[in-house]
Scaffold this motif. Structure first.
Motif, PDB file in Angstrom:
ATOM      1  N   LEU A 266     -16.116 -18.855  19.348  1.00 52.61           N
ATOM      2  CA  LEU A 266     -16.493 -17.964  20.443  1.00 52.61           C
ATOM      3  C   LEU A 266     -16.125 -16.516  20.132  1.00 52.61           C
ATOM      4  CD1 LEU A 266     -15.560 -20.004  23.648  1.00 52.61           C
ATOM      5  CD2 LEU A 266     -17.834 -19.585  22.685  1.00 52.61           C
ATOM      6  N   LEU A 267     -15.015 -16.342  19.444  1.00 51.96           N
ATOM      7  CA  LEU A 267     -14.629 -14.991  19.026  1.00 51.96           C
ATOM      8  C   LEU A 267     -15.639 -14.421  18.039  1.00 51.96           C
ATOM      9  CD1 LEU A 267     -12.427 -12.836  19.345  1.00 51.96           C
ATOM     10  CD2 LEU A 267     -11.238 -13.876  17.410  1.00 51.96           C
ATOM     11  N   LEU A 268     -16.163 -15.276  17.151  1.00 59.38           N
ATOM     12  CA  LEU A 268     -17.215 -14.834  16.233  1.00 59.38           C
ATOM     13  C   LEU A 268     -18.467 -14.406  16.989  1.00 59.38           C
ATOM     14  CD1 LEU A 268     -17.126 -17.403  13.279  1.00 59.38           C
ATOM     15  CD2 LEU A 268     -16.700 -14.949  13.141  1.00 59.38           C
ATOM     16  N   VAL A 269     -18.837 -15.194  17.998  1.00 57.41           N
ATOM     17  CA  VAL A 269     -20.015 -14.863  18.801  1.00 57.41           C
ATOM     18  C   VAL A 269     -19.822 -13.531  19.517  1.00 57.41           C
ATOM     19  CG1 VAL A 269     -21.438 -15.588  20.758  1.00 57.41           C
ATOM     20  CG2 VAL A 269     -20.682 -17.269  19.082  1.00 57.41           C
ATOM     21  N   ALA A 270     -18.639 -13.334  20.076  1.00 60.64           N
ATOM     22  CA  ALA A 270     -18.371 -12.079  20.777  1.00 60.64           C
ATOM     23  C   ALA A 270     -18.419 -10.890  19.826  1.00 60.64           C
ATOM     24  CB  ALA A 270     -16.998 -12.161  21.463  1.00 60.64           C
ATOM     25  N   GLY A 271     -17.856 -11.054  18.635  1.00 65.30           N
ATOM     26  CA  GLY A 271     -17.894  -9.966  17.662  1.00 65.30           C
ATOM     27  C   GLY A 271     -19.307  -9.656  17.202  1.00 65.30           C
ATOM     28  N   ALA A 272     -20.102 -10.707  16.944  1.00 63.23           N
ATOM     29  CA  ALA A 272     -21.491 -10.493  16.516  1.00 63.23           C
ATOM     30  C   ALA A 272     -22.308  -9.833  17.619  1.00 63.23           C
ATOM     31  CB  ALA A 272     -22.119 -11.820  16.118  1.00 63.23           C
ATOM     32  N   THR A 273     -22.094 -10.258  18.869  1.00 59.73           N
ATOM     33  CA  THR A 273     -22.820  -9.652  19.983  1.00 59.73           C
ATOM     34  C   THR A 273     -22.459  -8.182  20.145  1.00 59.73           C
ATOM     35  OG1 THR A 273     -22.826 -11.803  21.104  1.00 59.73           O
ATOM     36  CG2 THR A 273     -23.307  -9.858  22.444  1.00 59.73           C
ATOM     37  N   SER A 274     -21.192  -7.871  20.011  1.00 60.70           N
ATOM     38  CA  SER A 274     -20.761  -6.469  20.119  1.00 60.70           C
ATOM     39  C   SER A 274     -21.385  -5.618  19.014  1.00 60.70           C
ATOM     40  CB  SER A 274     -19.236  -6.390  20.051  1.00 60.70           C
ATOM     41  OG  SER A 274     -18.640  -7.137  21.089  1.00 60.70           O
ATOM     42  N   TYR A 275     -21.469  -6.192  17.808  1.00 63.67           N
ATOM     43  CA  TYR A 275     -22.073  -5.445  16.701  1.00 63.67           C
ATOM     44  C   TYR A 275     -23.548  -5.170  16.970  1.00 63.67           C
ATOM     45  CZ  TYR A 275     -23.863  -4.310  12.087  1.00 63.67           C
ATOM     46  OH  TYR A 275     -24.505  -3.699  11.039  1.00 63.67           O
ATOM     47  N   VAL A 276     -24.268  -6.204  17.440  1.00 63.53           N
ATOM     48  CA  VAL A 276     -25.704  -6.043  17.685  1.00 63.53           C
ATOM     49  C   VAL A 276     -25.954  -4.990  18.763  1.00 63.53           C
ATOM     50  CG1 VAL A 276     -27.749  -7.211  18.594  1.00 63.53           C
ATOM     51  CG2 VAL A 276     -26.319  -8.349  16.895  1.00 63.53           C
ATOM     52  N   LEU A 277     -25.162  -5.019  19.842  1.00 63.40           N
ATOM     53  CA  LEU A 277     -25.380  -4.087  20.939  1.00 63.40           C
ATOM     54  C   LEU A 277     -25.082  -2.643  20.556  1.00 63.40           C
ATOM     55  CD1 LEU A 277     -23.909  -6.152  23.921  1.00 63.40           C
ATOM     56  CD2 LEU A 277     -26.318  -5.835  23.286  1.00 63.40           C
ATOM     57  N   THR A 278     -24.261  -2.454  19.535  1.00 61.30           N
ATOM     58  CA  THR A 278     -23.923  -1.092  19.102  1.00 61.30           C
ATOM     59  C   THR A 278     -24.655  -0.675  17.826  1.00 61.30           C
ATOM     60  OG1 THR A 278     -21.993  -1.945  17.909  1.00 61.30           O
ATOM     61  CG2 THR A 278     -21.648  -1.192  20.168  1.00 61.30           C
ATOM     62  N   ASP A 279     -25.527  -1.539  17.315  1.00 57.61           N
ATOM     63  CA  ASP A 279     -26.238  -1.238  16.079  1.00 57.61           C
ATOM     64  C   ASP A 279     -27.402  -0.294  16.374  1.00 57.61           C
ATOM     65  OD1 ASP A 279     -27.066  -1.213  13.489  1.00 57.61           O
ATOM     66  OD2 ASP A 279     -28.043  -3.170  13.554  1.00 57.61           O
ATOM     67  N   ALA A 280     -27.524   0.747  15.578  1.00 56.16           N
ATOM     68  CA  ALA A 280     -28.583   1.728  15.798  1.00 56.16           C
ATOM     69  C   ALA A 280     -29.955   1.121  15.541  1.00 56.16           C
ATOM     70  CB  ALA A 280     -28.374   2.943  14.894  1.00 56.16           C
ATOM     71  N   GLN A 281     -30.065   0.209  14.565  1.00 57.81           N
ATOM     72  CA  GLN A 281     -31.349  -0.409  14.270  1.00 57.81           C
ATOM     73  C   GLN A 281     -31.844  -1.267  15.438  1.00 57.81           C
ATOM     74  OE1 GLN A 281     -30.673  -2.499  10.583  1.00 57.81           O
ATOM     75  NE2 GLN A 281     -31.361  -0.785   9.367  1.00 57.81           N
ATOM     76  N   TRP A 282     -30.921  -1.923  16.120  1.00 59.32           N
ATOM     77  CA  TRP A 282     -31.288  -2.723  17.291  1.00 59.32           C
ATOM     78  C   TRP A 282     -31.834  -1.835  18.404  1.00 59.32           C
ATOM     79  CZ3 TRP A 282     -32.026  -7.568  19.032  1.00 59.32           C
ATOM     80  CH2 TRP A 282     -31.981  -7.782  20.416  1.00 59.32           C
ATOM     81  N   LYS A 283     -31.207  -0.680  18.590  1.00 55.04           N
ATOM     82  CA  LYS A 283     -31.656   0.231  19.637  1.00 55.04           C
ATOM     83  C   LYS A 283     -33.024   0.825  19.326  1.00 55.04           C
ATOM     84  CE  LYS A 283     -26.928   1.515  20.922  1.00 55.04           C
ATOM     85  NZ  LYS A 283     -25.935   2.626  21.038  1.00 55.04           N
ATOM     86  N   LEU A 284     -33.336   0.993  18.044  1.00 54.36           N
ATOM     87  CA  LEU A 284     -34.612   1.595  17.670  1.00 54.36           C
ATOM     88  C   LEU A 284     -35.752   0.576  17.601  1.00 54.36           C
ATOM     89  CD1 LEU A 284     -33.476   4.058  14.844  1.00 54.36           C
ATOM     90  CD2 LEU A 284     -34.165   4.638  17.181  1.00 54.36           C
ATOM     91  N   SER A 285     -35.489  -0.599  17.013  1.00 45.41           N
ATOM     92  CA  SER A 285     -36.567  -1.555  16.740  1.00 45.41           C
ATOM     93  C   SER A 285     -36.449  -2.869  17.490  1.00 45.41           C
ATOM     94  CB  SER A 285     -36.643  -1.836  15.227  1.00 45.41           C
ATOM     95  OG  SER A 285     -36.794  -0.634  14.503  1.00 45.41           O
ATOM     96  N   GLY A 286     -35.300  -3.154  18.080  1.00 40.88           N
ATOM     97  CA  GLY A 286     -35.139  -4.410  18.800  1.00 40.88           C
ATOM     98  C   GLY A 286     -35.085  -5.598  17.856  1.00 40.88           C
ATOM     99  N   LEU A 287     -35.763  -6.705  18.242  1.00 45.16           N
ATOM    100  CA  LEU A 287     -35.726  -7.922  17.439  1.00 45.16           C
ATOM    101  C   LEU A 287     -36.358  -7.754  16.072  1.00 45.16           C
ATOM    102  CD1 LEU A 287     -36.589 -10.642  20.118  1.00 45.16           C
ATOM    103  CD2 LEU A 287     -34.389 -10.262  19.008  1.00 45.16           C
TER     104      LEU A 287
END
Length: 216
Positions: free
Chosen positions: A170-191
């Protein structure tokens, strides 16, 4: 190693086990220390293997990223790597420096699907490095044990992770989710930013579980 260790342990107990209960009680600490020493050696080998694999895997990601930056041809780079590995295995076999098995039908057949998945993961790995950064790939790879543990339970008859292991996942999931939400590529292109790395994650998880199945 474990077989030889258990044999030495039993032989050591027979040599030190006298007839009187008092002497037998005094001989137990020595045999216990011998058994603990063997367990410590096995643990040390496992830790060394894990650290060596982590160092090789991490450095390979960086080297591949540099190669793709210099030569933007993922398939060509992967083919060169496969060719070098094949030639190196042939060199080890012909020189006698290592025992390399030949092609046998009962061994080749279960590895055909594994080899196909391995090639797919390498290609997706290269494409992910070409279109994203190394950190993204590391985060997705670190989450593979989550899927592998479920596949082990569903198809290999293994137990689900313990409470402590589940909390770590669960800690891994939380860390991965936090990374995705703060990733610039996710904000620009999404999935679309995680297309190749998502394919890499899925295929690698199945490959790991299938690899555990064919090696027993």
């Amino acid at each position: 190693f474990s077989h030889n260790l258990s044999y030495r342990h039993r032989r050591h107990q027979r040599l030190l086990a006298p007839s009187s209960p008092h002497c037998r009680h005094r001989a137990q600490p020595a045999s216990s220390r011998f058994w603990m020493l063997g367990c410590a050696l096995e643990s040390r080998e496992a830790v060394f293997a894990a650290l060596s694999f982590s160092a090789a895997s991490g450095s390979l990601l960086i080297i591949n990223k540099l190669c793709i930056h210099a030569i933007p041809a993922p398939s060509f780079i992967a083919t060169i790597q496969f060719a070098v590995c094949t030639l190196f295995c042939l060199f080890l076999r012909t020189s006698g420096l290592a025992a390399v098995d030949g092609f046998e039908r009962e061994k080749v057949r279960p590895y055909i699907a594994y080899t196909g998945m391995f090639v797919c993961t390498i290609y997706c790995n290269m494409k992910a490095l070409q279109n994203s950064n190394v950190e993204t790939l590391i985060v997705f790879r670190a989450c593979c044990p989550i899927v592998v543990s479920l596949l082990d339970y569903l198809f290999l008859g293994r137990e689900l992770p313990s409470a402590r292991s589940f909390a770590s996942l669960l800690l891994l999931v939380a860390g991965a989710t936090s990374y995705v939400l703060t990733d610039a590529q996710w904000k620009l292109s999404g999935l679309r930013a995680y297309g190749w790395v998502g394919a890499y994650f899925c295929i690698l998880s199945v490959e790991m579980a299938y690899g555990k199945h064919i090696v027993g």
